[in-house]
Write a protein that holds these residues in place. Structure first.
Motif, PDB file in Angstrom:
ATOM      1  N   THR B 208       0.847  -1.202   0.000  1.00  6.63           N
ATOM      2  CA  THR B 208       0.000   0.000   0.000  1.00  6.63           C
ATOM      3  C   THR B 208       0.873   1.238   0.000  1.00  6.63           C
ATOM      4  O   THR B 208       1.927   1.271   0.638  1.00  6.63           O
ATOM      5  CB  THR B 208      -0.897   0.057   1.238  1.00  6.63           C
ATOM      6  N   LYS B 223      -7.983   0.484  -4.373  1.00  8.15           N
ATOM      7  CA  LYS B 223      -7.736   1.580  -3.447  1.00  8.15           C
ATOM      8  C   LYS B 223      -8.649   1.471  -2.237  1.00  8.15           C
ATOM      9  O   LYS B 223      -9.721   0.865  -2.296  1.00  8.15           O
ATOM     10  CB  LYS B 223      -7.920   2.934  -4.124  1.00  8.15           C
ATOM     11  N   MET B 224      -8.187   2.080  -1.162  1.00 12.82           N
ATOM     12  CA  MET B 224      -9.015   2.124   0.045  1.00 12.82           C
ATOM     13  C   MET B 224      -9.017   3.552   0.548  1.00 12.82           C
ATOM     14  O   MET B 224      -7.961   4.175   0.685  1.00 12.82           O
ATOM     15  CB  MET B 224      -8.439   1.211   1.126  1.00 12.82           C
ATOM     16  N   LEU B 239     -13.805   0.828  -0.283  1.00 15.38           N
ATOM     17  CA  LEU B 239     -12.838  -0.082  -0.872  1.00 15.38           C
ATOM     18  C   LEU B 239     -13.240  -0.310  -2.313  1.00 15.38           C
ATOM     19  O   LEU B 239     -14.375  -0.653  -2.592  1.00 15.38           O
ATOM     20  CB  LEU B 239     -12.857  -1.397  -0.092  1.00 15.38           C
ATOM     21  N   VAL B 245      -8.320  -7.941   0.281  1.00 20.44           N
ATOM     22  CA  VAL B 245      -7.693  -7.461   1.520  1.00 20.44           C
ATOM     23  C   VAL B 245      -8.104  -8.347   2.679  1.00 20.44           C
ATOM     24  O   VAL B 245      -9.200  -8.907   2.689  1.00 20.44           O
ATOM     25  CB  VAL B 245      -8.072  -5.998   1.828  1.00 20.44           C
ATOM     26  N   VAL B 250      -6.663  -3.968   6.919  1.00 22.55           N
ATOM     27  CA  VAL B 250      -7.632  -2.897   7.154  1.00 22.55           C
ATOM     28  C   VAL B 250      -7.323  -2.201   8.478  1.00 22.55           C
ATOM     29  O   VAL B 250      -7.326  -0.968   8.575  1.00 22.55           O
ATOM     30  CB  VAL B 250      -9.080  -3.451   7.141  1.00 22.55           C
TER      31      VAL B 250
END
Lengths: 209, 398
Positions: B208, B223-224, B239, B245, B250
């Motif tokens: 990330t 992407k988050m 998300l 993930v 997270v």
């Protein structure tokens, strides 16, 4: 700059410009005339939608957005004025079947917004390398009921002119080679003598721009 | 307008650099670009820059009828504009997927988290409330629009002052800014989003990066976006993409986002205080003043003065000179009830025709009007006699 005097002045507010704030476009500039700030980006000559394609020259597409609210009729009016002023300057016959897209965003309106937009467009076109016949400069002036002609009015002066009966707001665009008038826009009443006065004053001011 | 897609070798280069722990612009994986907040001259006007991504936001207010379901709450309307100013692929007109995503995310972060005190925006329950409209325009898109837009939106809301309202019985008076000082909006908490771009490693791990730049955004798999406020409460979680993930990731990202958000919220509060101070001290404010820094790309012209004392008499003489040729003197002939306005120019042409030498047409015959009318008549019809169509039969007595 914060204190806006309502006394007539024959001066142009201090100007400041920055070239290239928008990295994705071919040419861009941010111009501020006093407190009025606009950002302009130019893409082109490039791909054009088939509906807007012109076979003998490039189509000049202007998109103007104001700070607040959705695009309205006022915005369209500005777009048309800016487009008319720029079309004569751009050598569009060199690039047929393409489009030169001009995007303008108002950042702050401190009076003389449309003039700032046209000036910013000219600078952005220069930055983009779009072939032009001449440079253009736009001056805003206000003729009040008592006969005073003021150049480059602030927002207060503009509002006063709009409210008063017998006063007018004038916009002139000049070209750089012979200082001839390319386009003009008038709102309100003005006598012939006053019009001539305003044009002469604006012409000398255009030199500075 | 179509954009140039990212090439395979560019993408490969980016990924391989990331596998080694390096980013193309030299930042660390958890390092964001520099954030800059500039307030405009008007209340509620703000420009936020994150590296080269620039976003302008403006808040305005209006008195409207409240929503039926919430009669004593104000209305917050968020509108994000992605125009082709920011990037050539954005087109005005139908909102694209990106626009919708951005709009929805900002709505969730600012509206649904209830960060703005809407009940204080009520003037008369069920009749009049304030509608706060937040317009966000993206000026330049160099990656990570979500973060910049959320910071810009929040700054604008925190900066905005609405006009003061007094209620006397049934009469509502909205005081203009000149009469009474405007009132700031009530903000409970400050939610700020943090975006992480996600890439797949060779070994299958997920990498990330915080605050992806444009190139990283185009190359990333997923992407988050985490919206966290100053009290480490998560307001938004979004998300997207094609990456898997696990919960450890997270939680790790949430912690990171909370730390970053705290710093950003502090920055926002500092910038508001600084703006307040410069407003009181009447220092240079606004976009025009603040966007200056010494760079070769900048050019400034001072106030220009002109001497226009000789303009008025000059103008008068110019108009006088042109008056004689411009204004056409016209004569008005009135004959037999017909008024003819004949401009002078036309008369002179008629004189030329009469001389006959210069004109191209020859004068063959001169006829009077009566003669012309005579010739035009093709057939004479007499209507004096009785019509002879019906036979007249006299009945005689036999």
């Amino acid at each position: 700059m914060d204190v806006e005097s309502s006394a007539p002045k024959s001066e142009l507010r201090p100007m400041f410009c920055e070239v290239g704030p928008i990295t994705r476009s071919d040419g861009s500039c941010m111009l501020s005339s006093g407190d009025t700030t606009v950002v302009c980006a130019v893409y082109g000559p490039g791909e054009v939608k088939p509906s807007k394609e012109l076979i003998h020259k490039a189509c000049v597409d202007v998109v103007y957005r104001s700070r607040v609210g959705n695009a309205g009729i006022e915005d369209r009016k500005q777009e048309i004025f800016i487009e008319k002023s720029c079309s004569s300057a751009i050598l569009s016959v060199l690039h047929p079947r393409t489009a030169v897209t001009v995007n303008i965003q108002e950042m702050h309106n401190g009076g003389g917004l449309v003039a700032a937009c046209v000036n910013a467009t000219c600078l952005a076109l220069l930055d983009a390398g779009v072939p032009m016949r001449f440079l253009i400069a736009c001056i805003h002036c206000v003729v009040l009921a008592d006969g005073t002609v003021t150049l480059d009015p602030s927002l207060k002066q503009q509002a006063k002119a709009r409210q008063q009966n017998g006063s007018a707001t004038l916009l002139f665009t000049f070209e750089s080679r012979t200082r001839a008038v390319i386009s003009s826009h008038t709102e309100g009443k003005v006598t012939q003598v006053k019009l001539q006065e305003a044009v002469t004053m604006a012409q000398s001011a255009a030199d500075k721009v | 307008m179509k954009e140039r897609p990212i090439s395979i070798c560019e993408k490969q280069f980016l990924l391989e650099a990331l596998w080694e722990g390096k980013r193309l612009d030299g930042r660390g994986c958890n390092e964001a670009r520099s954030l800059d907040i500039v307030y405009g001259l008007d209340w509620g006007s703000c420009q936020v820059t994150l590296g080269k991504t620039r976003v302008l936001s403006q808040v305005s207010c209006q008195v409207v009828e409240p929503m039926f379901s919430r009669p004593n709450e104000g209305v917050l309307q968020v509108n994000v504009d992605l125009t082709s100013l920011a990037a050539p692929k954005f087109e005005s007109g139908r909102p694209s997927d990106d626009t919708v995503e951005l709009n929805r995310l900002l709505e969730r972060t600012l509206k649904e988290s209830r960060c703005l005190d809407l009940e204080s925006l009520c003037i008369v329950a069920e009749e009049k409330v304030w509608q706060i409209r937040l317009d966000i325009s993206v000026i330049n898109h160099e990656g990570n629009l979500f973060d910049v837009s959320s910071v810009a939106g929040l700054c604008a809301l925190a900066h905005f002052r609405r006009p003061d309202v007094t209620l006397k019985g049934d009469v509502v008076t909205v005081h203009p800014l000149s009469e009474r000082d405007p009132v700031p909006l009530g903000i409970h908490h400050h939610p700020v989003t943090t975006t992480f771009g996600m890439f797949q490693c060779q070994s299958g791990d997920t990498l990330t990066v915080l605050d992806p730049s444009l190139l990283e955004e185009e190359a990333m798999l997923g992407k988050m976006v985490l919206g966290v406020n100053g009290y480490r409460e998560i307001c938004t979680l979004h998300l997207a993409g094609q990456i898997l993930v696990d919960k450890a990731l997270v939680l790790r990202l949430a912690n990171l986002a909370a730390e970053k958000s705290k710093k950003i919220v502090d920055r926002i509060k500092q910038s508001l205080a600084a703006d307040e101070e410069s407003r009181k001290a009447k220092g240079p404010r606004g976009f025009a003043a603040k966007n200056r820094n010494n760079s070769i790309l900048h050019n400034a012209a001072p106030r220009s003065h002109f001497d226009f004392t000789r303009v008025t008499p000059l103008a008068r003489s110019v108009v006088q000179k042109n008056k004689s040729s411009d204004v056409a003197n016209s004569t008005i002939n009135s004959e037999d009830g017909v008024v003819d306005v004949v401009p002078e120019g036309v008369q002179t042409i008629e004189d030329d025709d009469d001389s006959g030498e210069d004109s191209e047409c020859e004068v063959t015959d001169v006829k009077t009007k009566a003669q012309l009318m005579e010739e035009r008549v093709t057939e004479r019809i007499e209507l004096d006699d009785d019509s002879e169509e019906d036979e007249v039969i006299t009945l005689e007595k036999v």
